[in-house]
Scaffold this active site. Sequence first.
Site, PDB file in Angstrom:
ATOM      1  N   HIS A  55       0.831  -1.201   0.000  1.00  0.00           N
ATOM      2  CA  HIS A  55       0.000   0.000   0.000  1.00  0.00           C
ATOM      3  C   HIS A  55       0.866   1.251   0.000  1.00  0.00           C
ATOM      4  O   HIS A  55       2.074   1.202   0.228  1.00  0.00           O
ATOM      5  CB  HIS A  55      -0.933   0.009   1.211  1.00  0.00           C
ATOM      6  CG  HIS A  55      -0.228  -0.131   2.526  1.00  0.00           C
ATOM      7  ND1 HIS A  55       0.273  -1.331   2.966  1.00  0.00           N
ATOM      8  CD2 HIS A  55       0.069   0.767   3.487  1.00  0.00           C
ATOM      9  CE1 HIS A  55       0.838  -1.177   4.147  1.00  0.00           C
ATOM     10  NE2 HIS A  55       0.734   0.104   4.475  1.00  0.00           N
ATOM     11  N   ASP A  68       3.195  -3.952   5.506  1.00  0.00           N
ATOM     12  CA  ASP A  68       3.083  -4.166   6.940  1.00  0.00           C
ATOM     13  C   ASP A  68       3.379  -5.623   7.270  1.00  0.00           C
ATOM     14  O   ASP A  68       2.929  -6.528   6.570  1.00  0.00           O
ATOM     15  CB  ASP A  68       1.673  -3.820   7.423  1.00  0.00           C
ATOM     16  CG  ASP A  68       1.339  -2.359   7.217  1.00  0.00           C
ATOM     17  OD1 ASP A  68       2.259  -1.535   7.294  1.00  0.00           O
ATOM     18  OD2 ASP A  68       0.164  -2.045   6.972  1.00  0.00           O
ATOM     19  N   HIS A 109       5.599   2.521  13.904  1.00  0.00           N
ATOM     20  CA  HIS A 109       4.759   1.815  14.883  1.00  0.00           C
ATOM     21  C   HIS A 109       5.546   0.954  15.843  1.00  0.00           C
ATOM     22  O   HIS A 109       4.948   0.312  16.719  1.00  0.00           O
ATOM     23  CB  HIS A 109       3.685   0.943  14.218  1.00  0.00           C
ATOM     24  CG  HIS A 109       2.692   1.705  13.414  1.00  0.00           C
ATOM     25  ND1 HIS A 109       2.027   2.819  13.875  1.00  0.00           N
ATOM     26  CD2 HIS A 109       2.223   1.511  12.159  1.00  0.00           C
ATOM     27  CE1 HIS A 109       1.206   3.267  12.959  1.00  0.00           C
ATOM     28  NE2 HIS A 109       1.318   2.494  11.893  1.00  0.00           N
ATOM     29  N   HIS A 144       2.111  -4.150  14.515  1.00  0.00           N
ATOM     30  CA  HIS A 144       2.867  -4.539  13.330  1.00  0.00           C
ATOM     31  C   HIS A 144       3.989  -3.525  13.146  1.00  0.00           C
ATOM     32  O   HIS A 144       4.105  -2.572  13.908  1.00  0.00           O
ATOM     33  CB  HIS A 144       1.965  -4.542  12.089  1.00  0.00           C
ATOM     34  CG  HIS A 144       1.396  -3.203  11.754  1.00  0.00           C
ATOM     35  ND1 HIS A 144       0.382  -2.619  12.472  1.00  0.00           N
ATOM     36  CD2 HIS A 144       1.712  -2.312  10.785  1.00  0.00           C
ATOM     37  CE1 HIS A 144       0.100  -1.427  11.962  1.00  0.00           C
ATOM     38  NE2 HIS A 144       0.900  -1.224  10.940  1.00  0.00           N
ATOM     39  N   HIS A 146       5.324  -0.989  10.110  1.00  0.00           N
ATOM     40  CA  HIS A 146       5.044  -0.402   8.805  1.00  0.00           C
ATOM     41  C   HIS A 146       6.400  -0.173   8.141  1.00  0.00           C
ATOM     42  O   HIS A 146       7.134   0.742   8.479  1.00  0.00           O
ATOM     43  CB  HIS A 146       4.299   0.915   9.011  1.00  0.00           C
ATOM     44  CG  HIS A 146       4.005   1.679   7.762  1.00  0.00           C
ATOM     45  ND1 HIS A 146       2.953   1.382   6.928  1.00  0.00           N
ATOM     46  CD2 HIS A 146       4.613   2.762   7.212  1.00  0.00           C
ATOM     47  CE1 HIS A 146       2.927   2.247   5.923  1.00  0.00           C
ATOM     48  NE2 HIS A 146       3.933   3.076   6.077  1.00  0.00           N
TER      49      HIS A 146
END
Length: 230
Positions: A55, A68, A109, A144, A146
């Site tokens: 993405h 991810d 993250h 997760h 990124h």
Amino acid sequence: MTKTSSRLGYAGAAVLAGVLLVSPTAISTASADDGFPAFGLPFAAGQKTGSAGIHSDDGGSGVKNAIDFNPDDSTVRAPLGGTVHLQHCSGGDWVTIDHVNGWRTGYYHMEGIKVADGQQVEPGTVLGSIGNALPCGGHTTGAHVHFTLWTLGGAAALSNAAGPIPSGNWDNVSYDRLSTEVANDVGVAVDGHTFGGWLFKAEAEQYKGTATNVKTNEVVQLPGYFRYDG
């Protein structure tokens, strides 16, 4: 922005407008035959990972430079040697690594960061743990990392530059600006590139795609799970 399914987490990053990027100092020399670095995946081999798919940084539009991952052991590791930069925001820090020939990877993250600013790392060095941290903004609904891809190259002015900053310093750059302006100017599509022996292909829809094992030709539809054997 980011989203997750009930089983697969994913994230977004941040972008900067108005900056002058200066080529970073890289310490790794490993590279693939086509000039693309010989990246592994950002976790240890010998385990399974979930991936919410390929993405763009903001999950809506723009270059699809992000994937991810949530590996079974929850530990994020350097996929290639390089120099760590801790990017500081009001909500805490996030990690980028500068590699050979101006390539940069990002790790948003993460929680429990284990590396220091300016540290030189080798492939497999522990960076931290998957998490839901939002140091510069953004959104996540499942732990997760990124993982993002950029190439800084030489000096490059970003769109609508309001003032130059060094490429190594993305301090206080909001998630919104990193995921749009920075991604648009220096983000590199994951599509067609191999990481850790898996070739990733994007699809038209966000958070979709495939991962193909280049040795066995096993094809995994994303979102999905696959095993990284190194």
